[in-house]
Design a protein around this motif. Structure first.
Motif, PDB file in Angstrom:
ATOM      1  N   VAL A   1      45.793  40.957 130.112  1.00  0.00           N
ATOM      2  CA  VAL A   1      46.765  41.898 131.845  1.00  0.00           C
ATOM      3  C   VAL A   1      46.099  43.239 131.595  1.00  0.00           C
ATOM      4  N   VAL A   2      45.639  44.361 132.990  1.00  0.00           N
ATOM      5  CA  VAL A   2      44.553  45.485 132.302  1.00  0.00           C
ATOM      6  C   VAL A   2      45.416  46.388 133.375  1.00  0.00           C
ATOM      7  N   VAL A   3      46.111  47.255 132.575  1.00  0.00           N
ATOM      8  CA  VAL A   3      47.312  48.067 132.872  1.00  0.00           C
ATOM      9  C   VAL A   3      46.782  49.438 133.161  1.00  0.00           C
ATOM     10  N   TRP A   4      46.395  50.258 134.029  1.00  0.00           N
ATOM     11  CA  TRP A   4      47.089  51.715 134.153  1.00  0.00           C
ATOM     12  C   TRP A   4      48.016  52.536 135.065  1.00  0.00           C
ATOM     13  N   PRO A   5      48.131  54.090 133.999  1.00  0.00           N
ATOM     14  CA  PRO A   5      49.655  54.076 135.459  1.00  0.00           C
ATOM     15  C   PRO A   5      48.825  55.105 136.529  1.00  0.00           C
ATOM     16  N   ALA A   6      49.983  55.015 137.022  1.00  0.00           N
ATOM     17  CA  ALA A   6      49.588  55.223 138.554  1.00  0.00           C
ATOM     18  C   ALA A   6      48.602  56.577 138.466  1.00  0.00           C
ATOM     19  N   ALA A   7      48.089  57.072 139.437  1.00  0.00           N
ATOM     20  CA  ALA A   7      47.401  57.976 139.626  1.00  0.00           C
ATOM     21  C   ALA A   7      48.117  59.045 139.340  1.00  0.00           C
TER      22      ALA A   7
ATOM     23  N   GLU B   1      44.118  56.117 132.134  1.00  0.00           N
ATOM     24  CA  GLU B   1      43.705  55.405 131.374  1.00  0.00           C
ATOM     25  C   GLU B   1      43.150  53.739 131.154  1.00  0.00           C
ATOM     26  N   ARG B   2      42.260  52.500 130.785  1.00  0.00           N
ATOM     27  CA  ARG B   2      43.131  51.283 131.124  1.00  0.00           C
ATOM     28  C   ARG B   2      43.004  51.150 130.017  1.00  0.00           C
TER      29      ARG B   2
ATOM     30  N   MET C   1      52.051  52.684 137.690  1.00  0.00           N
ATOM     31  CA  MET C   1      51.748  51.840 136.881  1.00  0.00           C
ATOM     32  C   MET C   1      51.138  50.732 137.431  1.00  0.00           C
ATOM     33  N   ARG C   2      50.359  50.332 137.050  1.00  0.00           N
ATOM     34  CA  ARG C   2      49.594  49.131 138.014  1.00  0.00           C
ATOM     35  C   ARG C   2      49.343  48.460 137.120  1.00  0.00           C
ATOM     36  N   THR C   3      48.781  46.426 136.964  1.00  0.00           N
ATOM     37  CA  THR C   3      48.835  45.966 136.473  1.00  0.00           C
ATOM     38  C   THR C   3      47.552  45.140 137.197  1.00  0.00           C
ATOM     39  N   VAL C   4      46.666  44.133 136.658  1.00  0.00           N
ATOM     40  CA  VAL C   4      45.701  43.480 137.246  1.00  0.00           C
ATOM     41  C   VAL C   4      46.061  42.074 135.812  1.00  0.00           C
ATOM     42  N   THR C   5      45.651  40.874 137.078  1.00  0.00           N
ATOM     43  CA  THR C   5      45.670  40.445 135.873  1.00  0.00           C
ATOM     44  C   THR C   5      44.003  40.071 135.830  1.00  0.00           C
ATOM     45  N   GLY C   6      43.889  39.878 134.622  1.00  0.00           N
ATOM     46  CA  GLY C   6      42.112  39.573 134.825  1.00  0.00           C
ATOM     47  C   GLY C   6      42.385  37.996 134.031  1.00  0.00           C
ATOM     48  N   SER C   7      41.190  37.583 134.886  1.00  0.00           N
ATOM     49  CA  SER C   7      40.998  35.543 134.771  1.00  0.00           C
ATOM     50  C   SER C   7      40.325  35.650 133.902  1.00  0.00           C
ATOM     51  N   GLY C   8      39.771  36.576 133.375  1.00  0.00           N
ATOM     52  CA  GLY C   8      38.539  36.111 131.895  1.00  0.00           C
ATOM     53  C   GLY C   8      38.346  37.435 131.623  1.00  0.00           C
ATOM     54  N   ALA C   9      38.235  37.894 129.895  1.00  0.00           N
ATOM     55  CA  ALA C   9      37.531  38.675 130.022  1.00  0.00           C
ATOM     56  C   ALA C   9      36.476  38.673 129.483  1.00  0.00           C
ATOM     57  N   VAL C  10      35.230  39.927 129.724  1.00  0.00           N
ATOM     58  CA  VAL C  10      34.127  39.289 129.499  1.00  0.00           C
ATOM     59  C   VAL C  10      33.434  39.717 128.588  1.00  0.00           C
TER      60      VAL C  10
ATOM     61  N   GLY D   1      51.710  37.737 127.584  1.00  0.00           N
ATOM     62  CA  GLY D   1      52.814  38.148 126.438  1.00  0.00           C
ATOM     63  C   GLY D   1      52.995  39.278 126.423  1.00  0.00           C
ATOM     64  N   CYS D   2      52.297  40.042 125.319  1.00  0.00           N
ATOM     65  CA  CYS D   2      52.683  41.755 124.443  1.00  0.00           C
ATOM     66  C   CYS D   2      53.225  42.243 125.886  1.00  0.00           C
ATOM     67  N   TRP D   3      51.447  42.624 127.042  1.00  0.00           N
ATOM     68  CA  TRP D   3      52.392  43.199 128.337  1.00  0.00           C
ATOM     69  C   TRP D   3      54.096  43.143 128.577  1.00  0.00           C
ATOM     70  N   ARG D   4      54.174  41.853 128.459  1.00  0.00           N
ATOM     71  CA  ARG D   4      56.029  41.146 129.166  1.00  0.00           C
ATOM     72  C   ARG D   4      56.401  42.139 128.336  1.00  0.00           C
ATOM     73  N   ARG D   5      56.333  42.116 127.302  1.00  0.00           N
ATOM     74  CA  ARG D   5      57.444  42.822 125.874  1.00  0.00           C
ATOM     75  C   ARG D   5      57.225  43.873 126.367  1.00  0.00           C
TER      76      ARG D   5
END
Ligand SMILES: [Zn+2]
Length: 60
Positions: free
Chosen positions: A29-35, A42-43, A1-10, A49-53
């Motif tokens: 936050v963009v989350v995708w399962p470890a390969a 699938e990202r 599981m990896r996460t990246v914080t997006g500064s802003g969605a395009v 806040g939702c991801w933290r929960r």
């Protein structure tokens, strides 16, 4: 599981946590399962806040 914080969605994404739209320009936050099995996971785009929960729920 990896996460990246997006500064802003395009563009707008739908958060699977609350089923609300993450508007363009909203930090999230963009989350995708470890390969595994050679597949590109699938990202998913979550509100921070939702991801933290969700991460807390999965950790139990
Ligand atoms: Zn959300």
């Amino acid at each position: 599981m990896r996460t990246v914080t997006g500064s802003g969605a395009v563009k707008a994404y739908r958060c699977p946590g609350c089923d609300q739209v993450i508007g363009a320009g909203t930090a999230h936050v963009v989350v995708w399962p470890a390969a595994e099995r050679g597949g590109v996971g699938e990202r998913r785009h979550w509100h921070s806040g939702c991801w933290r929960r969700e991460a807390d729920r999965r950790a139990r």
